[in-house]
Design an enzyme around this catalytic site. Structure first.
Site, PDB file in Angstrom:
ATOM      1  N   LYS A  76       1.001  -1.156   0.361  1.00  0.00           N
ATOM      2  CA  LYS A  76      -0.768   0.014  -0.404  1.00  0.00           C
ATOM      3  C   LYS A  76       0.839   1.026  -0.323  1.00  0.00           C
ATOM      4  O   LYS A  76       2.415   1.036   0.990  1.00  0.00           O
ATOM      5  CB  LYS A  76      -1.152  -0.176   1.066  1.00  0.00           C
ATOM      6  CG  LYS A  76      -1.860   1.013   1.125  1.00  0.00           C
ATOM      7  CD  LYS A  76      -2.974   1.050   2.514  1.00  0.00           C
ATOM      8  CE  LYS A  76      -3.561   2.134   2.622  1.00  0.00           C
ATOM      9  NZ  LYS A  76      -5.005   1.855   3.770  1.00  0.00           N
ATOM     10  N   SER A 151      -9.612   2.015   2.833  1.00  0.00           N
ATOM     11  CA  SER A 151      -8.840   2.851   1.743  1.00  0.00           C
ATOM     12  C   SER A 151      -7.761   1.640   1.058  1.00  0.00           C
ATOM     13  O   SER A 151      -7.128   2.440   0.428  1.00  0.00           O
ATOM     14  CB  SER A 151      -7.977   3.731   2.757  1.00  0.00           C
ATOM     15  OG  SER A 151      -7.030   2.905   3.765  1.00  0.00           O
ATOM     16  N   SER A 175      -9.866  -0.693   7.057  1.00  0.00           N
ATOM     17  CA  SER A 175      -9.393  -0.690   6.003  1.00  0.00           C
ATOM     18  C   SER A 175      -8.652  -1.890   5.738  1.00  0.00           C
ATOM     19  O   SER A 175      -8.162  -1.552   3.957  1.00  0.00           O
ATOM     20  CB  SER A 175      -8.348   0.645   5.580  1.00  0.00           C
ATOM     21  OG  SER A 175      -9.004   1.662   5.711  1.00  0.00           O
TER      22      SER A 175
HETATM   23  N1  GLN Z   1     -13.230   4.126   6.543  1.00  0.00           N
HETATM   24  C1  GLN Z   1     -12.328   4.408   7.950  1.00  0.00           C
HETATM   25  C2  GLN Z   1     -12.102   6.240   7.568  1.00  0.00           C
HETATM   26  O1  GLN Z   1     -12.450   6.671   6.738  1.00  0.00           O
HETATM   27  C3  GLN Z   1     -11.485   3.499   7.984  1.00  0.00           C
HETATM   28  C4  GLN Z   1     -10.454   3.409   6.986  1.00  0.00           C
HETATM   29  C5  GLN Z   1      -8.936   2.872   7.325  1.00  0.00           C
HETATM   30  O2  GLN Z   1      -8.835   1.909   8.172  1.00  0.00           O
HETATM   31  N2  GLN Z   1      -7.638   3.874   7.104  1.00  0.00           N
HETATM   32  O3  GLN Z   1     -11.563   6.410   8.396  1.00  0.00           O
END
Ligand code: GLN
Length: 483
Positions: A76, A151, A175
């Site tokens: 990532k 994400s 995410s």
């Molecule tokens: N959807 C969550 C957020 O937008 C989690 C994102 C993540 O785990 N990086 O904060």
């Protein structure tokens, strides 16, 4: 070759059926051919990959072995990679080449993994659809009109489309697990402190945790083995020995106590997903598990608490991006304030700006007690709920997401609608617990995930349950058409 799992690749390399160099070239060609449909990579690192593959082949020729030696993976794009762009999905870091490798990157490279590239992601890991990336949205290989989740959506889409066997992700509020669920993968968020955050660009430091995305629990065990461990460079890293995760896969599930929280099946859950989750419960019962209903009474407060804590930490973490020290700087700044304002205004996208504003507000004098402190208290109550539940059960099981993957753009005008998709995943981050999502079936041709949560440092138990489930189901073997 692209259908092989990490475990199969390790056997193929050991048996000299193919070399890492051959495999790496084949997968790079496949990425070049197919990724334009998905947009799952931000950077390809062909030269590095071929160099690492040749080095891995040489190590194998010298008699070395190892599950990751010569295995192709991707990171990532928030894991720092020395001399390679590390963008975090943001215009702010489009020109940023990290001066060092993240611990996770260095550990996996030392184990002989081959880095094919850096995967697309929501900007600064904020999102659950992978639509907030500066590099454009990622498409779900199961239906190119739908989101892959976020994400870590680039890692998920790439692995689901068989562009490579496994990739790293990070999970602040879901995410890893949520994109795994939406693309038919197995993804594991480890216990907070299990995997080093050093060199992982911070979103919300008390919640962020790196982990593996792969097609099977067996492969997650292999990748996690290479990622986990104490790191003195990360003050929140925990000095606990790392067990042999692959050795934990074959335990019997006889007598395993599974708790199913009643709050996970309330309004908002697609009833077709509820049916699939109940089927997976039955499959585990057949393997000897004992199921009981439990309650996590404070779950309803998790989203409001998370969406105060995560933006608060983000607003603080992202203050370092000021146009002076890292990344983007605006043209012709008139003075220092203009430099800050325009560099940040032009470098950050709308979702990141929204979170910085919410976070700065929640932390400001006069509001701190009402929002941030209150959210921290809720966090403790949520943790207490889990501790009470784990006195009675070994594993908690429920849906990973309330809905399958939605259409690209469908939630863009309503950020809160997207935040609600995190309802089942964020509690594990607030409590610091490990969680895993694995394939549980399909709704309208789109994958559905079942989530397992375990007590601290019981990643092996999660992988064991998931592996036994996968030996007895075939959802995880399904391949998206066209890939
Ligand atoms: N959807 C969550 C957020 O937008 C989690 C994102 C993540 O785990 N990086 O904060």
């Amino acid at each position: 070759m692209h259908q092989l799992t990490l475990a199969e690749i390790a056997r193929g390399l050991a048996d000299k059926k193919f070399s890492s160099e051959e495999l790496t070239k084949a997968l790079l060609a496949r990425i070049t051919q197919l990724d334009p449909q998905l947009n799952s990579f931000i950077s390809l690192t062909e030269d590095l990959a071929l160099q690492q593959a040749k080095a891995a082949d040489a190590r194998r020729a010298n008699g070395e072995n190892g599950a990751l030696l010569g295995a192709p993976i991707a990171h990532k794009d928030l894991f720092c990679t020395q001399g390679i762009r590390t963008s975090c999905g943001s215009k702010m870091l489009d020109n940023f080449k990290a001066p060092y490798d993240a611990t996770v990157v260095a550990k996996l490279a030392a184990a002989g993994a081959v880095t094919l590239g850096k995967t697309n992601m929501d900007e600064f890991a904020m999102g659950s659809a992978n639509e907030s990336s500066y590099y454009g949205a990622v498409k779900n290989p199961w239906n190119l009109e739908h989101v892959p989740g976020g994400s870590s959506g680039g890692s998920a889409a790439a692995v689901a489309a068989r562009l490579l066997p496994a990739a790293t992700g990070t999970d602040t509020g879901g995410s890893i697990r949520q994109p795994a669920a939406l693309t038919n993968l197995t993804g594991l968020k480890p216990t907070y402190g299990r995997v080093s955050r050093w060199g992982m660009i911070a979103y919300a430091s008390s919640l962020d945790q790196g982990g593996p995305l792969a097609r099977t629990a067996e492969d997650c065990a292999i990748l996690l083995q290479g990622m986990a461990g104490f790191d003195p460079q990360d003050s929140t890293s925990i000095d606990e020995p790392v067990p042999d995760y692959s050795a934990s896969l074959n335990g019997s599930l006889q007598g395993l106590r599974i708790g199913v929280p009643k709050e996970y099946f309330g309004a908002g859950l697609d009833p077709r997903i509820a049916d699939l989750i109940h089927n997976s419960v039955k499959a585990l019962e057949k393997l000897g598990a004992v199921v009981k209903e439990i309650s996590l009474p404070n779950m309803q407060h998790a989203i409001p608490a998370y969406y105060v804590i995560a933006p608060a930490e983000a607003s603080s973490n992202l203050s370092r991006f000021d146009g002076v020290r890292f990344g983007y700087r605006c043209e012709d700044p008139k003075n220092l304030i203009d430099l800050y304002k325009r560099s940040r205004g032009e470098g950050f996208g709308p979702e990141v700006q929204r979170r910085i504003m919410v976070g700065a507000y929640a932390l400001s004098a006069g509001y701190y007690d009402a929002y941030y402190l209150k959210a921290q208290k809720i966090r403790r109550l949520i943790k207490n709920d889990f501790m009470a539940a784990f006195n009675e059960v070994d594993i908690i099981l429920g849906p990973t997401t309330p809905n399958p993957a939605w259409k690209l753009g469908a939630k863009n005008s309503d950020p809160v609608a997207a935040y609600l998709e995190d309802v089942y995943t964020i509690t594990a981050n607030l409590a610091g617990l490990p969680g895993l999502s694995m394939p549980a079936g399909f709704v309208d041709g789109l994958p559905v995930g079942v989530q397992l949560l375990a007590p601290y440092f019981q990643e092996g138990r999660l992988l064991n349950v998931a592996h036994q489930y996968q030996l007895n189901t075939d959802w995880h073997t399904r391949t998206p058409t066209g890939f």
